[in-house]
Write an enzyme that holds these catalytic residues in place. Structure first.
Site, PDB file in Angstrom:
ATOM      1  N   HIS A 186      -0.643  10.453  -2.496  1.00  0.00           N
ATOM      2  CA  HIS A 186      -2.048   9.993  -2.083  1.00  0.00           C
ATOM      3  C   HIS A 186      -3.142  11.074  -2.231  1.00  0.00           C
ATOM      4  O   HIS A 186      -4.274  10.853  -2.670  1.00  0.00           O
ATOM      5  CB  HIS A 186      -1.833   9.774  -0.656  1.00  0.00           C
ATOM      6  CG  HIS A 186      -3.006   9.358   0.060  1.00  0.00           C
ATOM      7  ND1 HIS A 186      -3.703   8.249  -0.250  1.00  0.00           N
ATOM      8  CD2 HIS A 186      -3.854   9.766   1.010  1.00  0.00           C
ATOM      9  CE1 HIS A 186      -4.791   8.085   0.399  1.00  0.00           C
ATOM     10  NE2 HIS A 186      -4.987   8.966   1.355  1.00  0.00           N
ATOM     11  N   HIS A 246       0.929  -1.247   0.007  1.00  0.00           N
ATOM     12  CA  HIS A 246       0.011   0.063   0.131  1.00  0.00           C
ATOM     13  C   HIS A 246       0.763   1.165  -0.058  1.00  0.00           C
ATOM     14  O   HIS A 246       1.617   1.529   0.943  1.00  0.00           O
ATOM     15  CB  HIS A 246      -0.827   0.017   1.267  1.00  0.00           C
ATOM     16  CG  HIS A 246      -1.881   1.084   1.449  1.00  0.00           C
ATOM     17  ND1 HIS A 246      -1.884   2.167   2.144  1.00  0.00           N
ATOM     18  CD2 HIS A 246      -3.048   1.383   0.610  1.00  0.00           C
ATOM     19  CE1 HIS A 246      -2.748   3.018   2.017  1.00  0.00           C
ATOM     20  NE2 HIS A 246      -3.656   2.595   1.116  1.00  0.00           N
TER      21      HIS A 246
END
Length: 406
Positions: free
Chosen positions: A99, A57
């Site tokens: 992100h 991730h």
């Protein structure tokens, strides 16, 4: 509610079979509170019967600043099958890994006086956000920045060392590491806030597909999965590619009793909100909703609390979860995991694989009955038949998978 299916390109069914058999996916049969020393199941109970997929991730973001080549490299070295870049666009139309479009928490931009005038407020998914936005910087300017660890409880000693990578650089890294390791390293990109990017004239989808085409990653052997929290851009991608697509499913949080809570902007895909579509993320996980998703996607990726939730304790009757362990904050460590839902089985019945997120090793992210053991949480989900996990600590996910020994 009307869940209308859109046309699906003919190649999808054949490619799904080829792609899914090439992906590592997950299984299991268990209840909350299972322990890693429990005998392994007789077989993986994943959609294709193979082992669950481990995706780094944002790389190995528990150890290094997220979305850097160093973080992706570490995830690969730790055994991750896929690495996950979140993609946003620069002012001059390049895709870079961050992100969020707002980059002040993940880069050192705020410390650069030459960029001080770029600080602004923009609306992202209906919410005003103040900061510095990738879309106000050219790629050359982005390359002057360095990544930082946004979570204060994680190591900060690598801050300022790593560039912000382009999508092309990430694809090149995966190709290089595949050659070095002798195993195909997959790439699992997410289109971040596609409506926001489209509204500012920087749509992501065609740029994403062009980069994959240039890298030779568009055919049935390509180890690429595409994901989004929005629906419309996945439907658009479905018409353009036969690569596996995944519908991400968000939520606001969990209530005291463990029920999923939904509040804007985490209640529904933002493209639904913009066109006043009443369906929520939770609606997409009903049987009707899963049938709708199966019309354009190959998999669904809900927040893990949709699969195994956790309830709090309210000893003083104030309606709020208590700080059970007395550490000064209320988090997952103060909650107890509940029995799993039937979501994995229902999604599998619709032909959808199920990936879930995000697995983190810090105690604050682990239900109290897991006794601060990330291995226990992985064991629970793997036994439930999950097809893949996103982990900030891919080494822990890989070790937990190996321990089941199937």
């Amino acid at each position: 509610m009307s869940f209308m299916k859109i046309p699906v390109i003919e190649a999808r069914t054949a490619v799904r079979g080829v792609l899914l058999s090439a992906l590592l996916v997950g299984c299991g049969n268990g209840t909350s509170g299972g322990r890693p020393d429990t005998p392994p199941p007789e077989a993986w109970k994943t959609l294709n019967g193979e082992a669950p997929l481990v995706t780094g991730h944002r790389g190995a973001s528990g150890y290094l600043p997220e979305h850097t080549l160093a973080s992706y490299t570490l995830a690969i070295e730790q055994g991750a099958d896929f690495i996950e870049p979140d993609l946003v666009a620069t002012k001059d139309g390049h895709l870079v890994a961050r992100h969020e479009p707002e980059i002040s928490t993940t880069t050192d931009v705020a410390s650069k006086p030459e960029f001080a005038d770029r600080k602004t407020t923009k609306t992202v998914d209906g919410v005003p956000v103040e900061g510095f936005f990738a879309s106000d910087f050219t790629l050359a300017e982005i390359k002057q920045l360095r990544a930082v660890q946004p979570r204060s409880y994680r190591p900060q000693d690598q801050n300022g060392k790593y560039e912000i990578p382009t999508f092309e650089e990430i694809l090149a890294l995966a190709k290089q590491k595949s050659a070095e390791t002798g195993r195909a390293i997959g790439v699992y990109p997410e289109t971040k806030h596609p409506t926001y990017h489209a509204d500012i004239g920087l749509p992501l989808e065609d740029k994403l597909l062009a980069a994959l085409e240039q890298a030779g990653l568009t055919g049935p052997d390509a180890k690429v999965i595409l994901q989004s929290f929005e629906v419309g851009n996945l439907q658009y991608l479905r018409q353009k590619t036969s690569l596996p697509l995944v519908q991400l499913i968000d939520a606001d949080g969990v209530a005291l009793d463990g029920k999923i809570t939904l509040a804007p902007p985490f209640d529904k895909p933002y493209d639904f909100a913009k066109k006043n579509d009443p369906r929520t993320f939770a609606d997409l996980l009903t049987d009707e909703g899963l049938s709708f998703v199966a019309g354009y996607a190959d998999g669904v990726s809900p927040w893990k609390r949709y699969i195994v939730s956790a309830q709090g304790v309210d000893a003083d009757g104030d309606g709020e979860a208590d700080d059970v362990n007395g550490d000064g904050s209320v988090d997952d460590a103060d909650r107890t995991s509940l029995a799993p839902t039937d979501l994995v089985a229902r999604a599998h019945a619709k032909g959808l694989f199920v990936h879930t997120w995000t697995f983190r090793s810090e105690a604050m992210f682990l239900a109290g009955d897991y006794e601060a053991s990330p291995a226990t949480e992985y064991d629970v989900f793997y036994r439930l038949g999950i097809d893949g996990v996103f982990s900030d600590f891919p080494d822990e996910a890989v070790k937990a998978r190996a321990r089941l020994g199937l």
